[in-house]
Design an enzyme around this catalytic site. Structure first.
Site, PDB file in Angstrom:
ATOM      1  CE1 TYR A   1      13.871  -8.537   7.161  1.00  0.00           C
ATOM      2  CE2 TYR A   1      11.940  -8.934   5.816  1.00  0.00           C
ATOM      3  CZ  TYR A   1      12.589  -8.219   6.796  1.00  0.00           C
ATOM      4  OH  TYR A   1      11.946  -7.203   7.429  1.00  0.00           O
TER       5      TYR A   1
ATOM      6  CD1 TRP B   1       8.425  -9.351   9.397  1.00  0.00           C
ATOM      7  CD2 TRP B   1       7.055  -9.256  11.165  1.00  0.00           C
ATOM      8  NE1 TRP B   1       8.415  -8.065   9.845  1.00  0.00           N
ATOM      9  CE2 TRP B   1       7.577  -7.963  10.932  1.00  0.00           C
ATOM     10  CE3 TRP B   1       6.161  -9.437  12.225  1.00  0.00           C
ATOM     11  CZ2 TRP B   1       7.247  -6.865  11.723  1.00  0.00           C
ATOM     12  CZ3 TRP B   1       5.833  -8.340  13.014  1.00  0.00           C
ATOM     13  CH2 TRP B   1       6.376  -7.067  12.756  1.00  0.00           C
TER      14      TRP B   1
HETATM   15  N1  LIG Z   1      -1.926  -4.518   9.828  1.00  0.00           N
HETATM   16  C1  LIG Z   1      -0.609  -4.581   9.566  1.00  0.00           C
HETATM   17  N2  LIG Z   1       0.245  -3.835  10.293  1.00  0.00           N
HETATM   18  C2  LIG Z   1       1.574  -3.869  10.034  1.00  0.00           C
HETATM   19  C3  LIG Z   1       2.100  -4.724   9.030  1.00  0.00           C
HETATM   20  C4  LIG Z   1       1.171  -5.504   8.269  1.00  0.00           C
HETATM   21  O1  LIG Z   1       1.556  -6.253   7.357  1.00  0.00           O
HETATM   22  N3  LIG Z   1      -0.165  -5.399   8.570  1.00  0.00           N
HETATM   23  N4  LIG Z   1       3.458  -4.773   8.806  1.00  0.00           N
HETATM   24  C5  LIG Z   1       4.342  -4.275   9.859  1.00  0.00           C
HETATM   25  C6  LIG Z   1       5.690  -4.005   9.321  1.00  0.00           C
HETATM   26  S1  LIG Z   1       6.712  -5.319   9.005  1.00  0.00           S
HETATM   27  C7  LIG Z   1       6.170  -2.759   9.119  1.00  0.00           C
HETATM   28  S2  LIG Z   1       7.780  -2.544   8.579  1.00  0.00           S
HETATM   29  C8  LIG Z   1       5.352  -1.582   9.376  1.00  0.00           C
HETATM   30  C9  LIG Z   1       5.483  -0.581   8.231  1.00  0.00           C
HETATM   31  O2  LIG Z   1       5.038   0.672   8.600  1.00  0.00           O
HETATM   32  P1  LIG Z   1       4.938   1.801   7.479  1.00  0.00           P
HETATM   33  O3  LIG Z   1       6.044   1.628   6.534  1.00  0.00           O
HETATM   34  O4  LIG Z   1       4.801   3.112   8.137  1.00  0.00           O
HETATM   35  O5  LIG Z   1       3.539   1.380   6.842  1.00  0.00           O
HETATM   36  P2  LIG Z   1       2.849   1.476   5.412  1.00  0.00           P
HETATM   37  O6  LIG Z   1       1.452   0.982   5.659  1.00  0.00           O
HETATM   38  O7  LIG Z   1       3.622   0.746   4.402  1.00  0.00           O
HETATM   39  O8  LIG Z   1       2.807   3.007   5.065  1.00  0.00           O
HETATM   40  C10 LIG Z   1       2.174   3.940   5.905  1.00  0.00           C
HETATM   41  C11 LIG Z   1       1.570   5.062   5.131  1.00  0.00           C
HETATM   42  O9  LIG Z   1       2.557   5.866   4.513  1.00  0.00           O
HETATM   43  C12 LIG Z   1       1.922   6.603   3.479  1.00  0.00           C
HETATM   44  N5  LIG Z   1       2.870   6.938   2.418  1.00  0.00           N
HETATM   45  C13 LIG Z   1       3.321   6.139   1.435  1.00  0.00           C
HETATM   46  N6  LIG Z   1       4.188   6.812   0.632  1.00  0.00           N
HETATM   47  C14 LIG Z   1       4.273   8.061   1.132  1.00  0.00           C
HETATM   48  C15 LIG Z   1       5.006   9.225   0.749  1.00  0.00           C
HETATM   49  O10 LIG Z   1       5.774   9.243  -0.202  1.00  0.00           O
HETATM   50  N7  LIG Z   1       4.854  10.319   1.538  1.00  0.00           N
HETATM   51  C16 LIG Z   1       4.025  10.341   2.616  1.00  0.00           C
HETATM   52  N8  LIG Z   1       3.960  11.452   3.322  1.00  0.00           N
HETATM   53  N9  LIG Z   1       3.311   9.281   2.977  1.00  0.00           N
HETATM   54  C17 LIG Z   1       3.429   8.141   2.259  1.00  0.00           C
HETATM   55  C18 LIG Z   1       0.845   5.709   2.929  1.00  0.00           C
HETATM   56  O11 LIG Z   1      -0.353   6.430   2.732  1.00  0.00           O
HETATM   57  C19 LIG Z   1       0.734   4.604   3.948  1.00  0.00           C
HETATM   58  O12 LIG Z   1      -0.585   4.339   4.339  1.00  0.00           O
HETATM   59  O13 LIG Z   1       3.977  -1.947   9.513  1.00  0.00           O
HETATM   60  C20 LIG Z   1       3.794  -2.989  10.465  1.00  0.00           C
HETATM   61  N10 LIG Z   1       2.399  -3.080  10.758  1.00  0.00           N
HETATM   62  N1  LIG Z   2       5.889  -3.550  -2.288  1.00  0.00           N
HETATM   63  C1  LIG Z   2       6.212  -3.665  -0.990  1.00  0.00           C
HETATM   64  N2  LIG Z   2       6.796  -4.786  -0.555  1.00  0.00           N
HETATM   65  C2  LIG Z   2       7.103  -4.922   0.751  1.00  0.00           C
HETATM   66  C3  LIG Z   2       6.822  -3.883   1.674  1.00  0.00           C
HETATM   67  C4  LIG Z   2       6.231  -2.692   1.186  1.00  0.00           C
HETATM   68  O1  LIG Z   2       5.982  -1.723   1.936  1.00  0.00           O
HETATM   69  N3  LIG Z   2       5.907  -2.630  -0.139  1.00  0.00           N
HETATM   70  N4  LIG Z   2       7.139  -4.049   2.996  1.00  0.00           N
HETATM   71  C5  LIG Z   2       8.246  -4.941   3.299  1.00  0.00           C
HETATM   72  C6  LIG Z   2       8.350  -5.239   4.715  1.00  0.00           C
HETATM   73  S1  LIG Z   2       8.502  -3.875   5.742  1.00  0.00           S
HETATM   74  C7  LIG Z   2       8.439  -6.489   5.223  1.00  0.00           C
HETATM   75  S2  LIG Z   2       8.788  -6.695   6.883  1.00  0.00           S
HETATM   76  C8  LIG Z   2       8.303  -7.683   4.367  1.00  0.00           C
HETATM   77  C9  LIG Z   2       7.559  -8.845   5.035  1.00  0.00           C
HETATM   78  O2  LIG Z   2       7.837 -10.005   4.360  1.00  0.00           O
HETATM   79  P1  LIG Z   2       7.742 -11.434   5.101  1.00  0.00           P
HETATM   80  O3  LIG Z   2       8.139 -11.321   6.516  1.00  0.00           O
HETATM   81  O4  LIG Z   2       8.470 -12.414   4.261  1.00  0.00           O
HETATM   82  O5  LIG Z   2       6.193 -11.699   5.017  1.00  0.00           O
HETATM   83  P2  LIG Z   2       5.280 -12.736   5.801  1.00  0.00           P
HETATM   84  O6  LIG Z   2       4.043 -12.895   5.002  1.00  0.00           O
HETATM   85  O7  LIG Z   2       5.125 -12.311   7.220  1.00  0.00           O
HETATM   86  O8  LIG Z   2       6.107 -14.097   5.713  1.00  0.00           O
HETATM   87  C10 LIG Z   2       6.372 -14.913   6.788  1.00  0.00           C
HETATM   88  C11 LIG Z   2       6.266 -16.382   6.323  1.00  0.00           C
HETATM   89  O9  LIG Z   2       6.668 -17.207   7.399  1.00  0.00           O
HETATM   90  C12 LIG Z   2       5.762 -18.316   7.486  1.00  0.00           C
HETATM   91  N5  LIG Z   2       5.802 -18.822   8.869  1.00  0.00           N
HETATM   92  C13 LIG Z   2       5.057 -18.456   9.933  1.00  0.00           C
HETATM   93  N6  LIG Z   2       5.417 -19.143  11.024  1.00  0.00           N
HETATM   94  C14 LIG Z   2       6.418 -19.962  10.659  1.00  0.00           C
HETATM   95  C15 LIG Z   2       7.229 -20.910  11.351  1.00  0.00           C
HETATM   96  O10 LIG Z   2       7.089 -21.144  12.546  1.00  0.00           O
HETATM   97  N7  LIG Z   2       8.191 -21.562  10.641  1.00  0.00           N
HETATM   98  C16 LIG Z   2       8.370 -21.331   9.300  1.00  0.00           C
HETATM   99  N8  LIG Z   2       9.329 -22.006   8.661  1.00  0.00           N
HETATM  100  N9  LIG Z   2       7.606 -20.448   8.621  1.00  0.00           N
HETATM  101  C17 LIG Z   2       6.667 -19.763   9.300  1.00  0.00           C
HETATM  102  C18 LIG Z   2       4.438 -17.746   7.055  1.00  0.00           C
HETATM  103  O11 LIG Z   2       3.568 -18.778   6.633  1.00  0.00           O
HETATM  104  C19 LIG Z   2       4.874 -16.781   5.937  1.00  0.00           C
HETATM  105  O12 LIG Z   2       4.875 -17.434   4.689  1.00  0.00           O
HETATM  106  O13 LIG Z   2       7.626  -7.309   3.159  1.00  0.00           O
HETATM  107  C20 LIG Z   2       8.274  -6.234   2.488  1.00  0.00           C
HETATM  108  N10 LIG Z   2       7.688  -6.063   1.170  1.00  0.00           N
HETATM  109 MO   LIG Z   3       8.544  -4.656   7.910  1.00  0.00          MO
END
Ligand SMILES: Nc1nc2c(c(=O)[nH]1)N[C@H]1C(S)=C(S)[C@@H](COP(=O)(O)OP(=O)(O)OC[C@H]3O[C@@H](n4cnc5c(=O)[nH]c(N)nc54)[C@H](O)[C@@H]3O)O[C@H]1N2
Ligand SMILES: Nc1nc2c(c(=O)[nH]1)N[C@H]1C(S)=C(S)[C@@H](COP(=O)(O)OP(=O)(O)OC[C@H]3O[C@@H](n4cnc5c(=O)[nH]c(N)nc54)[C@H](O)[C@@H]3O)O[C@H]1N2
Ligand SMILES: [Mo]
Length: 751
Positions: free
Chosen positions: A103, A105
């Site tokens: 898993y 990104w």
């Molecule tokens: N800059 C940036 N953007 C991203 C990402 C990133 O790593 N960096 N990751 C991307 C990915 S993979 C995903 S899945 C999305 C995730 O998108 P989301 O899951 O929507 O993003 P989060 O920032 O985890 O949470 C959004 C907001 O939800 C609020 N929140 C938390 N718990 C609760 C609760 O119990 N109730 C309510 N009402 N609000 C709550 C928090 O204040 C938080 O700021 O974001 C994407 N966008």
């Molecule tokens: N506590 C908490 N934990 C969370 C979340 C949360 O809301 N709260 N959000 C969750 C969510 S929504 C997500 S999506 C996950 C994200 O979790 P990940 O997707 O695992 O996070 P990334 O840091 O994007 O990791 C991608 C990795 O791929 C590597 N990479 C980039 N390009 C390449 C390539 O071309 N080849 C290879 N082999 N590697 C490459 C990067 O260096 C990096 O280490 O985290 C989750 N974890």
């Molecule tokens: Mo995500």
């Protein structure tokens, strides 16, 4: 300058005569992302992996479970030695015993996408135990198909009403989880035009108001106007039930809609009124749980019924224990309002969570590398990875099925960082002691690479050529090679091709093409299927670098056809309607996810006396997850060299904490050091620490001295239904860290 692309936007890059990389936003982007500022510093950072490396203990003792993973030193070897070892291991361990869920990104780029390459390769050499769903949408991907049907559930996630429609029609946006613009910088696969803030400004100018229900004030950005409802995290279900209570008891519910388009509304109404369980879900009941004012809830419900209202739930709400429930309850609330299928009204999911929700669509698919077929059908929901490694042979529930964890001997990870993304990292560390062999492909020495036995250095997007485009994107980007591969780094395609040759399947893997041949091939297939007049590959590749895509649309209204004709456009649920009660889910008999929307008290609340602060572990505004945490924009946000934790000044004062202090955040699972930021944007009783600081364990001081919140989160599924990630919340206590904090060494490669 050459065009390139990242999940956080299209950009131009070049290497100067000093060898330094220069990056600037693509001119077609009206609102480029500041995350682009991370790219240059990371390019040749010392944390890059320069040569193939084998963990010393594995080299000396051979494959097998090993407690020293994560603490061991590495031996650099030649590529041939490393590839021979990978091939040897894949001959020894095959099929189900290989975990290839991998898993993560990875990077933008349709061809060199790490997981795509890995899965295509593993499918040819015996298959692998796979993973389903995502950390992003673990609960949504399972429960929404029960509520709206598989196709309707997909539509609710991927085909929501466009922002352009909301800007034109919506009077009131009730946003559970707010609208976090920093999250919309990011789209899987990339995005050339960031238009969200323009749309928000247009909506505000026309008169749309927002009710932002969130523990953080700044989840309501400056482009929007509205009110902040600072609820206690995890209490959205009581709030939604209380709003429903007002609609029902004040005769504001749309009974015609309920009759015509839903099943189970009578049961939902009974539950809200308390007829069934003796607990009426009144505003005063919800106020006591959520910390919001009773009168505010009553007034909000009346406003919702007075105009065009969209009820939207951010993805974060379902990344918690019982994360299925806020979705289901929000659908119930939206159904009472009766505006599902109307422009700008109804139910939405993920507005502000990510760049591609509500920001347009294309009438054709994107160029895609064929994956072949996996001969193994064993799978896990992705967030159950540590359970799987720790409990082979054990049974677990998932969406009505009883599944068994396989006995994994070899883990293959390319393009993800589980020591960033998974919950309870100390437990994950134990889980990673169990397999015989762990292979990781990485550009960087991430904590996951340190936990591997074989680490293969891969190129970044800047070092290869690819096609860049995300869902609903405006352009297709010719991603050019900007610089030569770092030291001995190779493309995933080359690596898998060489291992495939050792295993006798090179021709099947490459189909006789080199990487450039594949780009042309994937492009031409896509061009044929697009149904539009787009230039041939050579012309595209010789062109300016970003091709504007024809047919881009921004006028989608979720479920409009179903609303217009619920017989002809039946949902694909068993009833053909929106299931406010699902007999299917009820039939599974899960107490933690019954067949109707329910308020279920989170298990963690039993620790509220000892750990009174509710930690929000949300997405970082300054990077994507853990990627490029060493970059300038990310580093600029650190406090005392550590990840910032925001808390309310009153909570800080009660603990003797001042701004800039190094603090210790802890609970029974672990502890971390972070830098204190005080802000009244955070609800009292809440602390906010984003994910993504590179895990930096120290046995003496803290489970992580850099501030990775996943040393504190619980490794528990949302429920037996979806088994999704629950990392968004943790209960903690925070104290000032007295003494000399140890240096952060997360970015120093291992010995
Ligand atoms: N800059 C940036 N953007 C991203 C990402 C990133 O790593 N960096 N990751 C991307 C990915 S993979 C995903 S899945 C999305 C995730 O998108 P989301 O899951 O929507 O993003 P989060 O920032 O985890 O949470 C959004 C907001 O939800 C609020 N929140 C938390 N718990 C609760 C609760 O119990 N109730 C309510 N009402 N609000 C709550 C928090 O204040 C938080 O700021 O974001 C994407 N966008
Ligand atoms: N506590 C908490 N934990 C969370 C979340 C949360 O809301 N709260 N959000 C969750 C969510 S929504 C997500 S999506 C996950 C994200 O979790 P990940 O997707 O695992 O996070 P990334 O840091 O994007 O990791 C991608 C990795 O791929 C590597 N990479 C980039 N390009 C390449 C390539 O071309 N080849 C290879 N082999 N590697 C490459 C990067 O260096 C990096 O280490 O985290 C989750 N974890
Ligand atoms: Mo995500």
């Amino acid at each position: 300058m050459s065009t390139s692309s990242s999940h956080w936007g299209t950009f131009l890059a070049s290497t100067g005569e000093d060898g330094r990389l220069r990056v600037r936003p693509h001119p077609a982007d009206p609102d480029p992302s500041p995350l682009l500022d991370n790219i240059a510093d990371a390019h040749h950072h010392p944390a890059r992996v320069g040569r193939p490396a084998i963990r010393r203990g594995w080299l000396e003792r051979g494959p097998g479970p090993d407690e020293s993973r994560g603490d061991d030193s590495f031996v650099e070897v030649d590529w041939d030695v490393a590839l021979d070892l990978v091939a040897r291991e894949l001959r020894r361990v095959r099929g189900e015993a290989v975990y290839g869920g991998s898993y993560g990104w990875a990077s933008a780029g349709r061809f060199h996408h790490a997981q795509g390459q890995l899965h295509r390769f593993l499918n040819l050499v015996g298959g692998y135990t796979s993973s389903v769903n995502s950390y992003s949408l673990g609960a949504s991907l399972v429960v929404l198909p029960h509520i709206f049907g598989p196709r309707g559930g997909h539509a609710a996630i991927r085909e929501g009403t466009d922002w352009a429609v909301i800007a034109e029609h919506t009077d009131l946006l009730v946003a559970f989880g707010g609208v976090r613009t920093a999250n919309s910088w990011v789209t899987p696969g990339g995005r050339t035009r960031h238009t969200l803030r323009d749309r928000l400004r247009a909506a505000t100018a026309r008169g749309m108001r927002v009710a932002s229900v969130s523990p953080l004030r700044d989840d309501l950005p400056g482009e929007l106007t509205g009110d902040w409802y600072p609820l206690i995290p995890g209490t959205d279900v009581p709030v939604m039930l209380a709003l429903s209570y007002v609609l029902i008891t004040e005769d504001l519910a749309d009974k015609v809609f309920l009759d015509r388009y839903t099943v189970g509304a009578d049961r939902f109404v009974d539950y809200v009124l308390g007829t069934a369980d003796g607990v009426p879900k009144t505003p005063s009941w919800a106020a006591a749980l959520s910390g919001l004012a009773e009168s505010d809830l009553v007034a909000l419900a009346r406003r919702m019924a007075a105009g065009r209202t969209m009820v939207t739930v951010s993805w974060s709400l379902q990344r918690t224990e019982h994360g299925e429930q806020p979705l289901w309850t929000a659908v119930g609330l939206a159904a009472l309002l009766g505006q599902i299928g109307l422009p700008g009204g109804g139910f939405g999911h993920g507005y502000g969570s990510i760049g591609d929700v509500g920001n347009g669509s294309l009438p054709y698919g994107l160029p895609t590398l064929p994956q072949g077929r996996n001969p193994v059908d064993t799978f896990i929901p992705c967030a159950r990875v540590a359970d799987m490694l720790l409990h082979p042979g054990e049974e677990f529930d998932y969406d009505g099925r009883r599944l068994t964890y396989p006995d994994i001997r070899l883990v293959y990870w390319a393009g993800g960082n589980p020591f960033h993304h998974h919950q309870d990292l100390r437990r994950l560390h134990r889980a990673f002691t169990r397999p015989d062999t762990i292979v990781v492909h990485e550009p960087y020495w991430t904590p996951t690479a340190r936990h591997a036995d074989i680490v293969l250095p891969v190129t970044t997007t800047l070092e290869r050529e690819d096609l860049g485009v995300g869902r609903g994107d405006s352009h297709l980007v010719a991603m050019r090679r900007v610089s030569a591969p770092y030291r001995e780094a190779r493309d995933e395609y080359t690596i898998f091709g060489d291992v495939a040759a050792r295993l006798g399947v090179a021709d099947l893997f490459t189909e006789g093409r080199d990487a450039a041949g594949w780009l042309a091939h994937l492009y031409e297939i896509w061009r044929d299927r697009s149904g539009f007049d787009v230039p041939a590959f050579d012309e595209f590749w010789a062109g300016p670098g970003a091709l504007e895509l024809p047919g881009h649309q921004e006028d989608r209204v979720l479920f409009d056809d179903f609303r217009t004709d619920p017989e002809r456009h039946r949902l694909d649920t068993p009833s053909g309607r929106i299931e406010l009660h699902s007999a299917t889910v009820a039939g599974f008999g899960y107490p933690d996810c019954p067949g109707d929307p329910r308020w279920i008290v989170p298990t963690s609340w039993r620790d509220r006396a000892r750990f009174p602060l509710h930690l929000i572990a949300n997405q970082p505004a300054t990077r994507l997850h853990s990627q490029l945490d060493m970059g300038g924009h990310s580093r600029g946000s650190k406090v005392a060299g550590r990840e910032p934790v925001r808390l309310h000044p009153d909570d800080a004062a009660a603990r003797g904490i001042t701004a800039g202090d190094v603090v210790r955040v802890h609970n029974d699972r672990g502890s971390l050091l972070a830098g204190a930021v005080l802000s009244t944007d955070v609800r009292p009783g809440v602390a906010q620490l984003s994910t993504g600081a590179w895990f930096d364990p120290s046995s003496e001081v803290a489970s992580c001295v850099h501030g990775n919140p996943n040393v504190l989160t619980d490794d528990r599924g949302t429920s037996r239904l979806a088994q999704g990630c629950t990392g968004q919340h943790a209960l903690v206590e925070i104290t000032r860290f007295a003494g000399d904090p140890p240096p952060v060494r997360a970015f120093e490669p291992p010995l």
